[in-house]
Design an enzyme around this catalytic site. Structure first.
Site, PDB file in Angstrom:
ATOM      1  N   HIS A 126      41.509  -0.114  83.247  1.00 18.81           N
ATOM      2  CA  HIS A 126      40.958  -1.138  82.336  1.00 18.81           C
ATOM      3  C   HIS A 126      39.487  -1.453  82.611  1.00 18.81           C
ATOM      4  CE1 HIS A 126      44.910  -1.376  80.895  1.00 18.81           C
ATOM      5  NE2 HIS A 126      45.397  -1.830  82.033  1.00 18.81           N
TER       6      HIS A 126
ATOM      7  N   CYS B  59      51.119  -4.472  81.404  1.00 16.38           N
ATOM      8  CA  CYS B  59      51.777  -5.643  80.813  1.00 16.38           C
ATOM      9  C   CYS B  59      52.903  -5.235  79.862  1.00 16.38           C
ATOM     10  CB  CYS B  59      50.765  -6.506  80.083  1.00 16.38           C
ATOM     11  SG  CYS B  59      49.802  -5.551  78.919  1.00 16.38           S
TER      12      CYS B  59
ATOM     13  N   SER C  48      43.622  -1.955  92.207  1.00 15.87           N
ATOM     14  CA  SER C  48      44.440  -2.561  93.256  1.00 15.87           C
ATOM     15  C   SER C  48      45.660  -1.701  93.517  1.00 15.87           C
ATOM     16  CB  SER C  48      44.894  -3.943  92.784  1.00 15.87           C
ATOM     17  OG  SER C  48      45.516  -3.823  91.517  1.00 15.87           O
TER      18      SER C  48
ATOM     19  N   TYR D 105      50.955 -20.179  89.839  1.00 17.16           N
ATOM     20  CA  TYR D 105      50.445 -20.467  88.492  1.00 17.16           C
ATOM     21  C   TYR D 105      50.883 -21.826  87.928  1.00 17.16           C
ATOM     22  CZ  TYR D 105      50.313 -15.379  88.992  1.00 17.16           C
ATOM     23  OH  TYR D 105      50.113 -14.100  89.464  1.00 17.16           O
TER      24      TYR D 105
ATOM     25  N   LEU E 173      43.549  -9.519  87.238  1.00 12.97           N
ATOM     26  CA  LEU E 173      44.050  -9.580  85.861  1.00 12.97           C
ATOM     27  C   LEU E 173      43.298  -8.559  85.010  1.00 12.97           C
ATOM     28  CD1 LEU E 173      44.278 -13.431  85.154  1.00 12.97           C
ATOM     29  CD2 LEU E 173      46.198 -11.829  85.243  1.00 12.97           C
TER      30      LEU E 173
HETATM   31  C1  LIG Z   1      53.591  -4.531  85.645  1.00 11.12           C
HETATM   32  C2  LIG Z   1      52.231  -5.152  85.462  1.00 11.12           C
HETATM   33  C3  LIG Z   1      52.019  -6.078  84.457  1.00 11.12           C
HETATM   34  C4  LIG Z   1      50.754  -6.650  84.286  1.00 11.12           C
HETATM   35  N1  LIG Z   1      50.575  -7.558  83.274  1.00 11.12           N
HETATM   36  C5  LIG Z   1      49.355  -8.102  83.065  1.00 11.12           C
HETATM   37  C6  LIG Z   1      49.138  -8.991  81.977  1.00 11.12           C
HETATM   38  O1  LIG Z   1      50.045  -9.286  81.186  1.00 11.12           O
HETATM   39  N2  LIG Z   1      47.903  -9.549  81.827  1.00 11.12           N
HETATM   40  C7  LIG Z   1      46.880  -9.243  82.684  1.00 11.12           C
HETATM   41  O2  LIG Z   1      45.757  -9.751  82.474  1.00 11.12           O
HETATM   42  N3  LIG Z   1      47.058  -8.397  83.726  1.00 11.12           N
HETATM   43  C8  LIG Z   1      48.274  -7.824  83.937  1.00 11.12           C
HETATM   44  N4  LIG Z   1      48.473  -6.968  84.988  1.00 11.12           N
HETATM   45  C9  LIG Z   1      47.365  -6.726  85.932  1.00 11.12           C
HETATM   46  C10 LIG Z   1      46.443  -5.638  85.395  1.00 11.12           C
HETATM   47  O3  LIG Z   1      47.189  -4.484  85.097  1.00 11.12           O
HETATM   48  C11 LIG Z   1      45.380  -5.311  86.434  1.00 11.12           C
HETATM   49  O4  LIG Z   1      44.659  -6.476  86.702  1.00 11.12           O
HETATM   50  C12 LIG Z   1      44.467  -4.235  85.870  1.00 11.12           C
HETATM   51  O5  LIG Z   1      45.159  -3.020  85.806  1.00 11.12           O
HETATM   52  C13 LIG Z   1      43.205  -4.057  86.707  1.00 11.12           C
HETATM   53  O6  LIG Z   1      42.467  -3.023  86.137  1.00 11.12           O
HETATM   54  P1  LIG Z   1      41.473  -2.136  87.010  1.00 11.12           P
HETATM   55  O7  LIG Z   1      40.937  -1.096  86.102  1.00 11.12           O
HETATM   56  O8  LIG Z   1      40.542  -3.006  87.749  1.00 11.12           O
HETATM   57  O9  LIG Z   1      42.395  -1.482  88.140  1.00 11.12           O
HETATM   58  P2  LIG Z   1      43.630  -0.496  88.097  1.00 11.12           P
HETATM   59  O10 LIG Z   1      44.436  -0.716  86.887  1.00 11.12           O
HETATM   60  O11 LIG Z   1      44.284  -0.617  89.417  1.00 11.12           O
HETATM   61  O12 LIG Z   1      42.949   0.942  87.962  1.00 11.12           O
HETATM   62  C14 LIG Z   1      42.236   1.553  88.984  1.00 11.12           C
HETATM   63  C15 LIG Z   1      42.016   3.009  88.636  1.00 11.12           C
HETATM   64  O13 LIG Z   1      41.270   3.633  89.669  1.00 11.12           O
HETATM   65  C16 LIG Z   1      41.828   4.900  89.985  1.00 11.12           C
HETATM   66  N5  LIG Z   1      41.471   5.196  91.379  1.00 11.12           N
HETATM   67  C17 LIG Z   1      41.758   4.464  92.463  1.00 11.12           C
HETATM   68  N6  LIG Z   1      41.232   5.020  93.572  1.00 11.12           N
HETATM   69  C18 LIG Z   1      40.596   6.139  93.166  1.00 11.12           C
HETATM   70  C19 LIG Z   1      39.854   7.146  93.850  1.00 11.12           C
HETATM   71  N7  LIG Z   1      39.658   7.110  95.172  1.00 11.12           N
HETATM   72  N8  LIG Z   1      39.355   8.169  93.127  1.00 11.12           N
HETATM   73  C20 LIG Z   1      39.553   8.230  91.776  1.00 11.12           C
HETATM   74  N9  LIG Z   1      40.242   7.299  91.092  1.00 11.12           N
HETATM   75  C21 LIG Z   1      40.746   6.261  91.770  1.00 11.12           C
HETATM   76  C22 LIG Z   1      43.308   4.719  89.725  1.00 11.12           C
HETATM   77  O14 LIG Z   1      43.949   5.951  89.480  1.00 11.12           O
HETATM   78  C23 LIG Z   1      43.318   3.801  88.505  1.00 11.12           C
HETATM   79  O15 LIG Z   1      43.343   4.507  87.295  1.00 11.12           O
HETATM   80  C24 LIG Z   1      49.705  -6.327  85.164  1.00 11.12           C
HETATM   81  C25 LIG Z   1      49.917  -5.378  86.176  1.00 11.12           C
HETATM   82  C26 LIG Z   1      51.157  -4.787  86.310  1.00 11.12           C
HETATM   83  C27 LIG Z   1      51.356  -3.749  87.373  1.00 11.12           C
HETATM   84  N1  LIG Z   2      51.350 -12.068  82.495  1.00 12.73           N
HETATM   85  C1  LIG Z   2      50.370 -11.746  83.311  1.00 12.73           C
HETATM   86  O1  LIG Z   2      49.231 -12.198  83.187  1.00 12.73           O
HETATM   87  C2  LIG Z   2      50.655 -10.812  84.436  1.00 12.73           C
HETATM   88  C3  LIG Z   2      49.756 -10.691  85.460  1.00 12.73           C
HETATM   89  N2  LIG Z   2      49.998  -9.863  86.505  1.00 12.73           N
HETATM   90  C4  LIG Z   2      49.052  -9.850  87.623  1.00 12.73           C
HETATM   91  O2  LIG Z   2      49.255  -8.734  88.469  1.00 12.73           O
HETATM   92  C5  LIG Z   2      49.095  -9.114  89.838  1.00 12.73           C
HETATM   93  C6  LIG Z   2      50.303  -8.708  90.643  1.00 12.73           C
HETATM   94  O3  LIG Z   2      51.464  -9.420  90.176  1.00 12.73           O
HETATM   95  P1  LIG Z   2      52.611  -9.813  91.187  1.00 12.73           P
HETATM   96  O4  LIG Z   2      52.895  -8.660  92.089  1.00 12.73           O
HETATM   97  O5  LIG Z   2      53.727 -10.404  90.418  1.00 12.73           O
HETATM   98  O6  LIG Z   2      51.907 -10.895  92.127  1.00 12.73           O
HETATM   99  P2  LIG Z   2      52.016 -12.494  92.147  1.00 12.73           P
HETATM  100  O7  LIG Z   2      50.970 -12.933  93.082  1.00 12.73           O
HETATM  101  O8  LIG Z   2      52.070 -13.079  90.789  1.00 12.73           O
HETATM  102  O9  LIG Z   2      53.448 -12.761  92.810  1.00 12.73           O
HETATM  103  C7  LIG Z   2      53.815 -12.285  94.059  1.00 12.73           C
HETATM  104  C8  LIG Z   2      55.046 -13.072  94.523  1.00 12.73           C
HETATM  105  O10 LIG Z   2      55.580 -12.444  95.678  1.00 12.73           O
HETATM  106  C9  LIG Z   2      55.962 -13.444  96.611  1.00 12.73           C
HETATM  107  N3  LIG Z   2      55.921 -12.835  97.946  1.00 12.73           N
HETATM  108  C10 LIG Z   2      54.840 -12.458  98.660  1.00 12.73           C
HETATM  109  N4  LIG Z   2      55.223 -11.861  99.820  1.00 12.73           N
HETATM  110  C11 LIG Z   2      56.585 -11.868  99.814  1.00 12.73           C
HETATM  111  C12 LIG Z   2      57.570 -11.381 100.710  1.00 12.73           C
HETATM  112  N5  LIG Z   2      57.240 -10.756 101.829  1.00 12.73           N
HETATM  113  N6  LIG Z   2      58.871 -11.539 100.389  1.00 12.73           N
HETATM  114  C13 LIG Z   2      59.227 -12.157  99.225  1.00 12.73           C
HETATM  115  N7  LIG Z   2      58.334 -12.637  98.336  1.00 12.73           N
HETATM  116  C14 LIG Z   2      57.033 -12.480  98.617  1.00 12.73           C
HETATM  117  C15 LIG Z   2      54.949 -14.569  96.413  1.00 12.73           C
HETATM  118  O11 LIG Z   2      55.479 -15.804  96.837  1.00 12.73           O
HETATM  119  C16 LIG Z   2      54.739 -14.518  94.892  1.00 12.73           C
HETATM  120  O12 LIG Z   2      55.650 -15.363  94.215  1.00 12.73           O
HETATM  121  C17 LIG Z   2      48.851 -10.624  89.853  1.00 12.73           C
HETATM  122  O13 LIG Z   2      47.477 -10.858  89.993  1.00 12.73           O
HETATM  123  C18 LIG Z   2      49.332 -11.072  88.497  1.00 12.73           C
HETATM  124  O14 LIG Z   2      48.636 -12.208  88.031  1.00 12.73           O
HETATM  125  C19 LIG Z   2      51.142  -9.146  86.577  1.00 12.73           C
HETATM  126  C20 LIG Z   2      52.073  -9.217  85.582  1.00 12.73           C
HETATM  127  C21 LIG Z   2      51.896 -10.043  84.412  1.00 12.73           C
END
Ligand SMILES: Cc1cc2nc3c(=O)[nH]c(=O)nc-3n(C[C@H](O)[C@H](O)[C@H](O)COP(=O)(O)OP(=O)(O)OC[C@H]3O[C@@H](n4cnc5c(N)ncnc54)[C@H](O)[C@@H]3O)c2cc1C
Ligand SMILES: NC(=O)C1=CN([C@@H]2O[C@H](COP(=O)(O)OP(=O)(O)OC[C@H]3O[C@@H](n4cnc5c(N)ncnc54)[C@H](O)[C@@H]3O)[C@@H](O)[C@H]2O)C=CC1
Length: 444
Positions: free
Chosen positions: A11, A43, A113, A188, A298
């Site tokens: 992203h 997401c 991350s 949150y 995010l």
């Molecule tokens: C299940 C899930 C649901 C989520 N839902 C939401 C949501 O609803 N709303 C929201 O705002 N956020 C959400 N997030 C969080 C959001 O996905 C992350 O904040 C976002 O992906 C960050 O984007 P980024 O590009 O910084 O990093 P990343 O998505 O982590 O991308 C990093 C990129 O760098 C590449 N990379 C890493 N190291 C190297 C290297 N050494 N060489 C070459 N390439 C490399 C990776 O392959 C990857 O493509 C969600 C995350 C997950 C996992």
């Molecule tokens: N709707 C949205 O905006 C979404 C955002 N994201 C983002 O992606 C990132 C990662 O999301 P999450 O992994 O859900 O992180 P998170 O920080 O939202 O939640 C992690 C949870 O794990 C718990 N935890 C930590 N260590 C633990 C342990 N050892 N054993 C049991 N519980 C433990 C914490 O108390 C916390 O409730 C966050 O920054 C989140 O905001 C992810 C999904 C949806």
């Protein structure tokens, strides 16, 4: 003309490369990503697993080909393994083991991350699943039709954990949701909002096990159970969702970092080295609610920081306006949104904070259909009156309301400024004494 190298094209990286290629000419842009796909919307993972969308196709919004059509060179499945900041060269290795040494004038790090991996026995067993990449969701989906997988433990009841608990329950699995904290979504929301989400999850049969640390995943080759300091749960699959850590191993010893290892950046997204920028989940943000540097992973922050870096590397000075960590979640029929600090977080950070709370029907009582309760909480500093955060919950879409609070925090507004704010009234939408006005007026 500059040569710009970008490491990571999800992203943040995609936003930066689009900004550069859509607005500036004559730069040489080279993009590296170690994954085989780019722009996967994590997401949508829970919606895909929970069969609320047909498939993953719509979860991508950019391809290597489309970026290349705009003029960049894109290397997928190619990892940056070393950066020589003196000589300004990145060393990349592709999936065939070939080495590419690429020089740069400006470097953008967008390496994102990684899911935090708990150091516990059994975390490498079959049917233990992290959730971050498209490939992780694919693996989880492949496991679902397996009749032997009836019970799933989701460890971590943050945003990912709660969304996945719903998704697995929707596809017929018995779900146990475990968290070390006293409730779900503690980062949150304050307790009254968390209670709403807890009831919502329990009503669907999800077993909530809070206040406990997972100490072991049991099994010989496959998962058979989860052990915590409070009990043991028989499960066939474990999903680990205990938060993200910044993926900064390639340069954390050469660049200044934040306490969690994220690259420290200024408002131009510049790291401690002038020609090196960092964006998205690998970098810090300026958080207007605490008026200081913070780490908030995010997609929204990733995109905005990518735009800012894209302009700066091309010579247009543009500063980030900071963020509030605005976020939202929708689980079954419950929608919750928040921005800035909760009351608990504000107090733990030393603010003399107070909240103004209100709960009411959205529309006048004479509207009998589609009229549901909305809960709102505004957190503010008692001394300065500055708004520090807000939370809202309802079964209807109240998301637009939280954007106003986000702007209020960004602009450092006081709670008193909201009391007589011109909020329109129409019975189809709200009451003349609407919930935001009433909450603000209730501030002491
Ligand atoms: C299940 C899930 C649901 C989520 N839902 C939401 C949501 O609803 N709303 C929201 O705002 N956020 C959400 N997030 C969080 C959001 O996905 C992350 O904040 C976002 O992906 C960050 O984007 P980024 O590009 O910084 O990093 P990343 O998505 O982590 O991308 C990093 C990129 O760098 C590449 N990379 C890493 N190291 C190297 C290297 N050494 N060489 C070459 N390439 C490399 C990776 O392959 C990857 O493509 C969600 C995350 C997950 C996992
Ligand atoms: N709707 C949205 O905006 C979404 C955002 N994201 C983002 O992606 C990132 C990662 O999301 P999450 O992994 O859900 O992180 P998170 O920080 O939202 O939640 C992690 C949870 O794990 C718990 N935890 C930590 N260590 C633990 C342990 N050892 N054993 C049991 N519980 C433990 C914490 O108390 C916390 O409730 C966050 O920054 C989140 O905001 C992810 C999904 C949806």
């Amino acid at each position: 003309m500059s040569k710009i190298v970008l490491v990571g094209a999800n992203h943040a990286g995609t936003a930066a490369v689009n900004t550069i290629l859509d607005n500036y000419e004559n730069n040489e842009v080279v993009v590296f990503d170690r994954n085989s796909n780019i722009s996967f919307l994590g997401c949508g993972m829970a919606l895909w697993i929970g069969e609320q969308i047909k498939g993953p196709e719509g979860l991508f919004y950019m391809t290597k080909e489309r970026i290349e059509e705009k003029g960049a060179k894109v290397h997928l499945e190619t990892e940056i393994q070393h950066i020589d900041f003196e000589k300004k060269v990145v060393k990349a290795v592709n999936k065939n083991g070939e080495v590419i040494n690429e020089t740069y004038d400006k470097l953008i790090l967008a390496t994102g991350s990684l899911p935090i991996s708990p150091k516990i026995k059994g975390s490498n067993l079959e049917n233990v699943q992290f959730v971050k990449l498209y490939q992780d969701a694919q693996k989880a989906i492949e496991l679902l039709p397996n009749k032997d997988i009836k019970r799933v433990a989701v460890v971590g009841a943050g945003y990912i954990g709660v969304e996945l608990a719903e998704a697995f329950q929707r596809c017929g699995k018995k779900v146990t949701l475990i968290d070390a904290a006293e409730s779900c979504l503690t980062r949150y929301y304050d307790s009254e909002f968390r209670k709403k989400m807890e009831d919502n999850l329990r009503n669907k049969g999800i077993d909530l096990q809070f206040n406990q640390m997972v100490s072991e995943i049991k099994g010989d080759t496959k998962v058979e159970g989860v052990l915590t300091d409070k009990g043991e749960y028989d499960v066939d699959m474990v999903v680990l969702a205990i938060g993200f850590r910044p993926n900064t191993d390639i340069a954390k010893d050469s660049l200044e970092t934040f306490k969690n290892g994220a690259y420290k950046v200024n408002l131009n997204q510049q790291t401690s080295k002038e020609d090196v920028y960092a964006i998205g989940d690998c970098a810090t943000v300026y958080d207007n609610s605490i008026q200081d540097t913070n780490y908030i992973a995010l997609a929204t922050n990733a995109v905005r920081s990518g735009i800012v870096a894209g302009h700066n590397v091309c010579g247009t000075k543009l500063e980030s306006i900071g963020v509030q960590g605005s976020n939202g979640i929708s689980i079954y029929d419950l929608k919750m949104v928040s921005t800035g600090m909760t009351l608990e977080v504000a107090k733990s950070r030393g603010y003399d904070a107070e909240s103004a709370d209100w709960a009411d029907l959205q529309k006048p009582e004479f509207i009998e259909d589609d009229n549901t309760e909305v809960m709102v909480k505004i957190v503010y500093d008692k001394a300065t009156r500055r708004i520090l955060g807000a939370q809202m919950a309802s079964s209807i879409d109240i998301s637009m309301g939280i954007h106003m609070f986000s702007l209020a925090i960004q602009e450092q507004l006081t709670i008193d400024k909201l009391k007589l704010l011109d909020i329109f009234f129409l019975p189809h939408f709200n009451k003349p004494y609407n919930y935001i006005t009433m909450a603000a007026l209730s501030a002491k």
